[in-house]
Write a protein that holds these residues in place. Structure first.
Motif, short mmCIF file in Angstrom:
data_model
loop_
_atom_site.label_atom_id
_atom_site.label_comp_id
_atom_site.label_asym_id
_atom_site.label_seq_id
_atom_site.Cartn_x
_atom_site.Cartn_y
_atom_site.Cartn_z
N ASN A 1 -10.87 -7.13 -23.78
CA ASN A 1 -11.98 -6.41 -24.40
C ASN A 1 -11.64 -5.00 -24.88
N ILE A 2 -10.40 -4.56 -24.74
CA ILE A 2 -10.01 -3.28 -25.33
C ILE A 2 -9.70 -3.50 -26.80
N GLU A 3 -10.48 -2.83 -27.64
CA GLU A 3 -10.43 -3.07 -29.08
C GLU A 3 -9.60 -2.02 -29.81
N ARG A 4 -9.67 -0.77 -29.36
CA ARG A 4 -9.00 0.33 -30.05
C ARG A 4 -8.49 1.35 -29.03
N VAL A 5 -7.60 2.21 -29.51
CA VAL A 5 -7.13 3.36 -28.74
C VAL A 5 -7.82 4.61 -29.27
N HIS A 6 -8.28 5.46 -28.34
CA HIS A 6 -8.87 6.75 -28.72
C HIS A 6 -8.05 7.86 -28.08
N PHE A 7 -7.47 8.72 -28.90
CA PHE A 7 -6.60 9.78 -28.40
C PHE A 7 -7.35 11.07 -28.13
N PHE A 8 -7.03 11.67 -26.97
CA PHE A 8 -7.42 13.05 -26.66
C PHE A 8 -6.18 13.91 -26.90
#
Length: 307
Positions: free
Chosen positions: A274-281
């Motif tokens: 269910n992980i669809e995308r990466v979001h970077f901090f």
């Protein structure tokens, strides 16, 4: 034995193609003051990248909207934060929505409680913002909400995840009625296995909102530890603490290579993950983070002015 060990490593650490696929469509976060230091986002980010704009308490809405307008003009999908606890009432919320739409054509938002302990007005949770119906009325196409792979100390003060799960079930029901696409944008963590276990547990509990997993970008170790403690990162903080005890690694910058590789390999082996995308901090800077993504993300991570 060597061949067996190699195959096990392949199963754990993603190939370059798997990593590139996992990074495709990544998002990144900026603040007005950090955005001001970037001369041209198109030299750093792929065209159409979703760029979150973090709204820190005390930042004027005018600065937020101006940043949104600049990014939108450069061809990016802008997603400003709407922190419930710094929005005084429904009138202020409607005004913010109108400003973002009128000046930057914003149609996406991250709804969250916010980092202040005492609400400034009527709202204290993202659910209350959703209940106003203002985002659906304004035709927002995406509404993201916060996810916490290692728990949330602001919500679960009794040391359990009961309150978090209750909130996620509420958001799952809202997801089934809203016209907007939803996703869980998560806090960053530093270990893949607990993230995988958390994501699978949500799915087992009937929470099917796609996950956009938070990843800390490259940064000095001291910087990362400071932010991790301030943001309430949980047990995976020990990964950084263990690294800090190794004098051979203490002065080397942290890079998210290992956690990205492991998650990419798992995603490739489990397409329904269910992980669809990466979001970077980008805790070590936007330029540093963007360059890391370019180096690891292949053609889809190429900057807008080179693609």
């Amino acid at each position: 034995m060597a061949l067996l060990n190699f195959r096990k490593k392949q199963e754990t650490f993603g190939s370059s193609a798997q990593v590139e696929a996992f990074l495709d469509g990544y998002s990144i976060e900026v603040m007005p003051r950090t955005a001001e230091k970037v001369e041209d986002f198109r030299a750093l980010l792929p065209a159409g990248t979703r760029v979150y704009i973090a709204h820190i308490d005390g930042t004027p809405i005018e600065d937020m909207v101006a940043t949104a307008a600049r990014l939108a003009a450069d061809g990016y999908n802008v997603m400003p934060h709407f922190p419930a606890r710094i929005i005084k009432d429904k009138t202020m919320l409607a005004d913010w929505i109108a400003r973002y739409q009128g000046e930057a054509n914003v149609r996406q938002a991250l709804l969250l409680a916010g980092g202040v302990s005492q609400p400034h007005g009527d709202f204290h949770s993202s659910m209350q913002l959703m209940e106003t119906g203002l985002f659906d009325k304004a035709g927002f196409t995406r509404l993201h909400v916060a996810g916490h792979p290692e728990g949330n100390r602001d919500i679960d003060t009794d040391g359990t995840d009961r309150n978090v799960m209750d909130a996620l079930r509420w958001k799952q029901k809202f997801n089934e009625t809203t016209g907007a696409e939803m996703a869980l944008a998560t806090q960053f963590a530093f270990e893949a296995k607990p993230i995988i276990a958390w994501a699978n547990a949500l799915k087992d509990a009937g929470i099917t909102i796609p996950i956009h997993i938070g990843i800390a970008g490259p940064a000095k170790l001291q910087t990362l530890i400071k932010f991790a403690i301030a943001c309430g990162v949980g047990p995976s903080l020990k990964v950084l603490q263990k690294r800090a005890m190794d004098v051979t690694k203490l002065l080397l910058p942290y890079e998210p290579t290992d956690i990205i590789n492991e998650l990419a390999a798992y995603k490739a082996a489990h397409p329904d993950f269910n992980i669809e995308r990466v979001h970077f901090f980008p805790l070590g800077g936007i330029k540093t983070n963007a360059q890391w993504a370019i180096d690891h993300g292949g053609a889809t991570a190429a900057p807008a002015d080179q693609s």
